[in-house]
Design an enzyme around this catalytic site. Structure first.
Site, PDB file in Angstrom:
ATOM      1  N   GLY A  47       0.817  -1.206   0.000  1.00  0.00           N
ATOM      2  CA  GLY A  47       0.000   0.000   0.000  1.00  0.00           C
ATOM      3  C   GLY A  47       0.848   1.251   0.000  1.00  0.00           C
ATOM      4  N   GLN A  52       2.740  10.057   1.816  1.00  0.00           N
ATOM      5  CA  GLN A  52       4.045   9.414   1.690  1.00  0.00           C
ATOM      6  C   GLN A  52       4.790   9.858   0.436  1.00  0.00           C
ATOM      7  OE1 GLN A  52       2.429   5.256   2.472  1.00  0.00           O
ATOM      8  NE2 GLN A  52       4.528   5.150   3.260  1.00  0.00           N
ATOM      9  N   CYS A 100       6.987  -0.200   6.573  1.00  0.00           N
ATOM     10  CA  CYS A 100       6.462   1.006   5.932  1.00  0.00           C
ATOM     11  C   CYS A 100       7.549   1.607   5.057  1.00  0.00           C
ATOM     12  CB  CYS A 100       6.033   1.998   7.017  1.00  0.00           C
ATOM     13  SG  CYS A 100       5.344   3.531   6.384  1.00  0.00           S
ATOM     14  N   LEU A 101       7.169   2.048   3.877  1.00  0.00           N
ATOM     15  CA  LEU A 101       8.136   2.677   2.978  1.00  0.00           C
ATOM     16  C   LEU A 101       8.726   3.948   3.577  1.00  0.00           C
ATOM     17  CD1 LEU A 101       6.277   2.244  -0.431  1.00  0.00           C
ATOM     18  CD2 LEU A 101       8.198   0.900   0.450  1.00  0.00           C
ATOM     19  N   HIS A 142      -3.414   0.716   8.107  1.00  0.00           N
ATOM     20  CA  HIS A 142      -2.063   1.292   8.061  1.00  0.00           C
ATOM     21  C   HIS A 142      -2.032   2.500   7.116  1.00  0.00           C
ATOM     22  CE1 HIS A 142       2.462   0.997   7.932  1.00  0.00           C
ATOM     23  NE2 HIS A 142       2.217   1.682   6.819  1.00  0.00           N
ATOM     24  N   GLU A 143      -2.553   2.327   5.909  1.00  0.00           N
ATOM     25  CA  GLU A 143      -2.509   3.416   4.929  1.00  0.00           C
ATOM     26  C   GLU A 143      -3.387   4.584   5.346  1.00  0.00           C
ATOM     27  OE1 GLU A 143      -0.109   3.386   2.985  1.00  0.00           O
ATOM     28  OE2 GLU A 143       0.326   1.254   3.145  1.00  0.00           O
ATOM     29  N   HIS A 146      -1.833   7.061   7.730  1.00  0.00           N
ATOM     30  CA  HIS A 146      -1.006   8.097   7.107  1.00  0.00           C
ATOM     31  C   HIS A 146      -1.822   9.350   6.802  1.00  0.00           C
ATOM     32  CE1 HIS A 146       2.841   6.118   6.590  1.00  0.00           C
ATOM     33  NE2 HIS A 146       2.259   5.052   6.071  1.00  0.00           N
TER      34      HIS A 146
END
Length: 176
Positions: A47, A52, A100-101, A142-143, A146
């Site tokens: 995702g 991000q 996470c990225l 999670h997404e 953000h």
């Protein structure tokens, strides 16, 4: 399409709430969605949220590949969700390791609701209303975090279960 630069933990865009998307059909929104999908796929991620990639908008893209799905029915193709709202379906939570990225090389044990309903709009502005459980529920939560300026370590009750992926794997291998 383009691969976008990922904001890392500490960048102010990751710490503030994102703004609603007023017009899903706007060319800049459609371009952002395409670029986010390409960036997510290039990074081999499940995702990606717009903050991000330095866009302060309530846009997420995600998928559940076969390798992460609990069953064949659990596979979710690449999906786009604008202006999402999440509702837990019960009080049940499960702890699972997340990456996470925006926190490259790190992982941590995060509690998440097991079953959720999420709603919003797809890339064409059509309403989305979906039930999710397991990894599908985890990636959406999670997404969407953000979009509210929350990174997964802020959800962790035990920072002793937070560290570099390779070190955490070694530790788990020694325990097992």
């Amino acid at each position: 399409m383009a691969i976008l630069k990922i904001a890392r933990m500490g960048h102010p865009i990751l710490a503030r709430p994102a703004e609603a998307v007023d017009d899903p059909s706007a060319p800049e929104i459609q371009r952002l969605i395409d670029d986010m999908i390409e960036t997510m796929q290039d990074a081999n991620a499940a995702g990606l949220a717009a903050p991000q990639v330095h866009a302060p908008l309530r846009v997420v893209v995600f998928h559940v590949p076969a390798a992460r799905a609990e069953s064949e029915e659990g596979v979710v193709p690449v999906s786009v969700l604008l202006n999402p709202v999440i509702q837990p379906l019960d009080a049940g939570t499960q702890v699972g390791y997340e990456g996470c990225l925006s926190l490259p090389g790190l992982t941590g044990a995060v509690p998440r609701w097991c079953r959720i309903r999420y709603a919003g709009l797809d890339r064409d502005g059509r309403p989305v209303d979906c039930l999710a459980e397991g990894f599908h529920a985890r990636v959406v939560q999670h997404e969407c975090d953000h979009l509210d300026g929350i990174l997964y370590p802020q959800r962790m009750p035990d920072l002793g279960r937070f560290g570099f992926v390779e070190e955490m794997r070694r530790g788990l291998d020694r325990e097992g």
